[in-house]
Design an enzyme around this catalytic site. Structure first.
Site, PDB file in Angstrom:
ATOM      1  N   ARG A 102       4.170  -9.646   2.512  1.00 59.63           N
ATOM      2  CA  ARG A 102       3.190  -8.971   3.367  1.00 59.63           C
ATOM      3  C   ARG A 102       2.694  -7.625   2.824  1.00 59.63           C
ATOM      4  NH1 ARG A 102       4.546  -9.365   9.666  1.00 59.63           N
ATOM      5  NH2 ARG A 102       6.239  -7.944   9.122  1.00 59.63           N
ATOM      6  N   ASP A 103       3.042  -7.282   1.587  1.00 61.92           N
ATOM      7  CA  ASP A 103       2.471  -6.072   0.983  1.00 61.92           C
ATOM      8  C   ASP A 103       2.399  -6.250  -0.535  1.00 61.92           C
ATOM      9  OD1 ASP A 103       1.300  -3.583   0.977  1.00 61.92           O
ATOM     10  OD2 ASP A 103       3.192  -2.485   1.015  1.00 61.92           O
ATOM     11  N   VAL A 104       1.822  -7.371  -0.946  1.00 60.36           N
ATOM     12  CA  VAL A 104       1.714  -7.668  -2.369  1.00 60.36           C
ATOM     13  C   VAL A 104       0.628  -6.791  -2.991  1.00 60.36           C
ATOM     14  CG1 VAL A 104       1.056  -9.430  -4.057  1.00 60.36           C
ATOM     15  CG2 VAL A 104       2.535 -10.033  -2.123  1.00 60.36           C
ATOM     16  N   THR A 148      -1.491  -3.338   2.698  1.00 62.68           N
ATOM     17  CA  THR A 148      -2.269  -2.234   2.139  1.00 62.68           C
ATOM     18  C   THR A 148      -3.734  -2.619   2.202  1.00 62.68           C
ATOM     19  OG1 THR A 148      -0.454  -1.585   0.678  1.00 62.68           O
ATOM     20  CG2 THR A 148      -2.664  -0.824   0.077  1.00 62.68           C
TER      21      THR A 148
END
Length: 202
Positions: A102-104, A148
């Site tokens: 969920r924040d690649v 992000t």
């Protein structure tokens, strides 16, 4: 890039289990469950100190956002592609272990200190997506934005519960950026989250 021999997967100790149960949202649970994966750093201890929690893990090198800046001065497409392939494999391993990141983004991938291996890090937003029966967990009707802004999928902007596909969308945006492709919403740093969503929707 030579592969390291993955350590044997070991279930958390009782103390670690209590830590994970009390701090499920800090990423410790995901990191512990990902133990033994080739592209996830080894973690050795989970420490509680008052209101602060610590994870003792391998000391690694620079993240890929910094590595990309080094590559810009001496760009090598072959090296860039090797790195991107390692990133895909890292995300796949996490998914197969039952979690979505969920924040690649590039800064959540790091090289080892020999610049020979890529690791995925920062599981602070990670979430389990497979149940004990290895089937996807039910989708939540409402979800807050996670990730992000520059690399988030449209589902994240639309407050849709994220899934594996959204990690892949983030990885796609990361790859384009890493290969110096144009991402219109990154041309101005003062774009709001609403403006970024509008540009991505075009």
């Amino acid at each position: 890039m030579p592969a390291r021999a993955p350590p044997q997967f070991v279930l958390p100790s009782d103390a670690e289990t209590r830590f994970l149960e009390n701090n499920a949202d800090c990423g410790a649970r995901a990191l512990s469950c990902a133990a033994g994966l080739q592209h996830v750093p080894n973690s050795y201890e989970f420490v509680q100190n008052g209101d602060q929690n610590f994870i003792v893990m391998d000391l690694l090198g620079i993240n890929l956002a910094k590595a990309r800046r080094f590559l810009e001065s001496n760009y090598n497409l072959k090296i860039a592609m090797q790195i991107l392939i390692e990133m895909v494999i890292a995300v796949k391993e996490v998914h197969q272990r039952g979690f979505i990141h969920r924040d690649v983004k590039a800064s959540n991938f790091v090289l080892d200190r020999q610049n020979s291996q890529v690791y995925i890090v920062d599981f602070g937003l990670a979430k389990r997506h497979l149940g004990n029966d290895n089937q996807p967990l039910p989708k939540r009707k409402n979800a807050d934005f996670r990730g992000t802004v520059s690399f988030a999928s449209l589902n994240a902007h639309n407050n849709v519960d994220l899934a594996r596909r959204d990690d892949l969308w983030s990885l796609y945006f990361t790859m384009l950026d890493f290969l110096n492709e144009k991402l219109e919403w990154r041309e101005q740093r003062d774009y709001t989250i609403v403006q970024v969503k509008e540009i991505k929707t075009r």
